[in-house]
Design a protein around this motif. Structure first.
Motif, PDB file in Angstrom:
ATOM      1  N   GLY A  82      -3.092   2.570  -2.532  1.00 44.75           N
ATOM      2  CA  GLY A  82      -2.241   1.941  -1.523  1.00 44.75           C
ATOM      3  C   GLY A  82      -3.053   1.314  -0.396  1.00 44.75           C
ATOM      4  O   GLY A  82      -2.737   0.206   0.066  1.00 44.75           O
TER       5      GLY A  82
ATOM      6  N   ASP B  51       4.371  -1.886   5.212  1.00 40.91           N
ATOM      7  CA  ASP B  51       3.646  -1.501   3.998  1.00 40.91           C
ATOM      8  C   ASP B  51       3.817  -0.002   3.712  1.00 40.91           C
ATOM      9  O   ASP B  51       3.790   0.828   4.622  1.00 40.91           O
ATOM     10  CB  ASP B  51       2.164  -1.835   4.170  1.00 40.91           C
ATOM     11  CG  ASP B  51       1.341  -1.470   2.962  1.00 40.91           C
ATOM     12  OD1 ASP B  51       1.320  -2.262   2.000  1.00 40.91           O
ATOM     13  OD2 ASP B  51       0.730  -0.379   2.971  1.00 40.91           O
ATOM     14  N   ASP B  52       3.977   0.342   2.431  1.00 39.28           N
ATOM     15  CA  ASP B  52       4.236   1.732   2.036  1.00 39.28           C
ATOM     16  C   ASP B  52       3.107   2.671   2.450  1.00 39.28           C
ATOM     17  O   ASP B  52       3.352   3.783   2.940  1.00 39.28           O
ATOM     18  CB  ASP B  52       4.442   1.820   0.520  1.00 39.28           C
ATOM     19  CG  ASP B  52       5.780   1.247   0.084  1.00 39.28           C
ATOM     20  OD1 ASP B  52       6.662   1.085   0.953  1.00 39.28           O
ATOM     21  OD2 ASP B  52       5.932   0.935  -1.117  1.00 39.28           O
ATOM     22  N   TRP B  53       1.848   2.236   2.231  1.00 40.24           N
ATOM     23  CA  TRP B  53       0.717   3.111   2.579  1.00 40.24           C
ATOM     24  C   TRP B  53       0.702   3.401   4.069  1.00 40.24           C
ATOM     25  O   TRP B  53       0.517   4.545   4.498  1.00 40.24           O
ATOM     26  CB  TRP B  53      -0.603   2.453   2.177  1.00 40.24           C
ATOM     27  CG  TRP B  53      -1.809   3.211   2.647  1.00 40.24           C
ATOM     28  CD1 TRP B  53      -2.367   4.303   2.050  1.00 40.24           C
ATOM     29  CD2 TRP B  53      -2.586   2.947   3.819  1.00 40.24           C
ATOM     30  NE1 TRP B  53      -3.454   4.743   2.780  1.00 40.24           N
ATOM     31  CE2 TRP B  53      -3.606   3.931   3.881  1.00 40.24           C
ATOM     32  CE3 TRP B  53      -2.527   1.997   4.834  1.00 40.24           C
ATOM     33  CZ2 TRP B  53      -4.554   3.972   4.902  1.00 40.24           C
ATOM     34  CZ3 TRP B  53      -3.467   2.033   5.856  1.00 40.24           C
ATOM     35  CH2 TRP B  53      -4.465   3.011   5.887  1.00 40.24           C
TER      36      TRP B  53
ATOM     37  N   GLN C 121       3.698   5.751   4.946  1.00 35.80           N
ATOM     38  CA  GLN C 121       3.510   7.132   4.487  1.00 35.80           C
ATOM     39  C   GLN C 121       2.502   7.893   5.351  1.00 35.80           C
ATOM     40  O   GLN C 121       2.660   9.091   5.594  1.00 35.80           O
ATOM     41  CB  GLN C 121       3.055   7.129   3.030  1.00 35.80           C
ATOM     42  CG  GLN C 121       4.132   6.715   2.050  1.00 35.80           C
ATOM     43  CD  GLN C 121       3.585   6.319   0.695  1.00 35.80           C
ATOM     44  OE1 GLN C 121       2.391   6.504   0.408  1.00 35.80           O
ATOM     45  NE2 GLN C 121       4.440   5.762  -0.158  1.00 35.80           N
TER      46      GLN C 121
END
Length: 499
Positions: free
Chosen positions: A280, A305-307, A310
């Motif tokens: 990611g 953004d997912d990274w 998270q």
């Protein structure tokens, strides 16, 4: 004394002065109060207002010293430029004034705050907040490389500042770890973007052509002198690469060698270090270092953004925000325009970093999309978790009416600080005396309608009656002006009403 001649002054009788606020108050739409109003161009000697201390930086055209504000005792950074050193260099002169103009327009927890700008016969002085934590560059050297979570926390702050700038048509053009300062020395310090000397206001329909930047971080299209705001995103990609690996993606023994590598745009995420870094993180770097700026991710997209999400996620947005901040936001009331203006000045100019640190964190936690402002929807989500949708909807509308003093449709950073800070920390004798001096621009000892018009009116605009009525709201003795005692009484009434 005062601002009007006897023939030109509007007379105000004691009967007028005793009118109730409901009879004379104007709605806040009359005046859009903004923190930028108080970033003044001051004439005179900076030494009249600051004790100058040790040098903390220097450059080709001047130096930066620590200055202690004489009234408040606050430490600030004072960048001094000798006029004759830039008078013949139009580029440097342009960069200097560009930095002042752009910083005046910014109001974001991750962008260095500009307080004042002085000019005397020989020097220009830019007064900004003093950041004690040093450069992110030194932090990287000390820690070699960061955990993905630590890198993501820093990256979110950088991207939030960049997204805010781009949404206001500001491009930085020299993002690098040396221009990212830490507020203080803590395990996870707050970060601020500095040095807007090469920044510019951009036009989305017209590309920029001047080459600015630093070899390691400059985007390839800047070298071709045909670029847009996405050049900042390339720099962000380089910074994230360095945060995670401790090394730059483009390197060489000389600047020329580095620029050749940048022109090619080829870099590697292979080897021992990169084998431990998540896919990611690598994908986000690749999206920011896309060679084609049209395909390169924007700052707003990167924030989603997912990274990044998270690694910076909060367990509960309600739990992450102090209830005292939410209560203060909900109960904020300042019925008079002048009260709002004074609170905005204190929040933007006089609060110590220590006093606003927790509030800055609460602001970022409320600002879920990281764009540097709080929307109705973001407020509604948090208050719905506390009181249910119906009650929350009504409460959020009240908050927007009271707190959004510049009518932008959002809660800006300074507006949030103004509404959530402890009243006793904001409204004290020292802060009120400092504020009165700014509003009393002719130093007569009284504030008149013309002074309010000059300070709060956009370019001195506004119906003359409106400024007279602002005075009436506070003028207890009916002399048509506000003295220090009337000024303090107006503000102390907010403390009493908040108890």
């Amino acid at each position: 004394m005062g601002c009007f001649s006897s023939s030109g002054r509007h007379s105000i009788s004691k009967n007028d002065a005793n009118n109730t606020p409901s009879q004379i108050i104007h709605t806040k739409e009359d005046i859009k109060i903004d923190a930028s109003m108080f970033v003044g161009h001051r004439n005179g000697q900076v030494l009249e207002h600051y004790k100058i201390g040790s040098k903390i930086g220097s450059g080709a055209f001047g130096c930066v010293r620590i200055g202690t504000h004489i009234i408040t005792g606050q430490k600030r950074a004072i960048k001094t430029i000798q006029k004759e050193s830039i008078s013949a260099d139009l580029t440097e002169r342009e960069k200097f004034f560009s930095e002042v103009d752009i910083l005046r327009k910014t109001d974001h927890p991750n962008i260095v705050k500009l307080y004042e700008f002085y000019e005397d016969e020989k020097y220009f002085h830019i007064v900004t907040e003093f950041l004690q934590g040093g450069e992110l560059f030194d932090y990287i050297i000390k820690n070699k490389m960061l955990s993905e979570r630590a890198a993501a926390v820093f990256m979110k702050q950088i991207l939030s500042a960049v997204a805010y700038c781009h949404s206001n048509n500001i491009v930085h053009r020299d993002l690098k770890p040396e221009n990212l300062l830490l507020e203080c020395e803590t395990p996870q310090p707050n970060l601020k973007v500095i040095d807007f000397g090469t920044s510019a206001i951009f036009n989305s329909s017209k590309h920029m052509t001047k080459k600015y930047g630093t070899a390691y971080y400059i985007a390839p299209e800047v070298l071709r002198k045909d670029y847009d705001e996405k050049c900042d995103m390339w720099s962000c990609g380089v910074i994230l690469y360095i945060l995670l690996s401790g090394k730059p993606p483009f390197y060489g023994r000389t600047d020329r060698d580095i620029l050749r590598m940048v022109e090619k745009g080829e870099y590697s995420m292979k080897g021992t270090i990169w084998s431990t870094i998540s896919q990611g993180a690598k994908q986000l770097i690749s999206r920011m270092l896309d060679y084609n700026p049209k395909h390169r991710i924007s700052a707003t997209e990167a924030l989603m953004d997912d990274w990044l999400a998270q690694n910076t996620a909060l367990d509960s947005p309600v739990q992450a925000i102090p209830l005292s901040s939410l209560d203060n936001l909900k109960s904020f009331r300042a019925e008079q325009n002048l009260q709002r203006a004074v609170l905005t000045f204190i929040a933007s100019q006089l609060l110590h970093n220590e006093d606003s640190k927790q509030l800055s964190e609460a602001f970022r936690n409320l600002d879920k999309n990281g764009d540097g402002k709080i929307s109705r929807e973001e407020l509604l989500e948090v208050y719905t978790g506390i009181m249910g949708l119906e009650a929350a909807s009504e409460e959020v509308e009240k908050i927007m009416q009271q707190v959004d003093v510049n009518d932008s449709g959002y809660i800006d950073y300074t507006e949030f600080i103004m509404a959530t800070a402890q009243r006793e920390k904001m409204i004290n004798q020292m802060n009120l005396e400092a504020a009165f001096k700014v509003f009393d621009s002719d130093e007569s000892g009284k504030i008149c309608a013309q002074e309010l018009k000059s300070l709060l009116g956009e370019g001195g605009s506004g119906n003359e009656t409106m400024w007279i009525d602002l005075i009436r709201e506070v003028d207890m003795n009916g002399d048509g002006e506000i003295d220090i005692n009337e000024f303090k009484a107006m503000m102390m009434s907010l403390v009493d009403s908040h108890k």
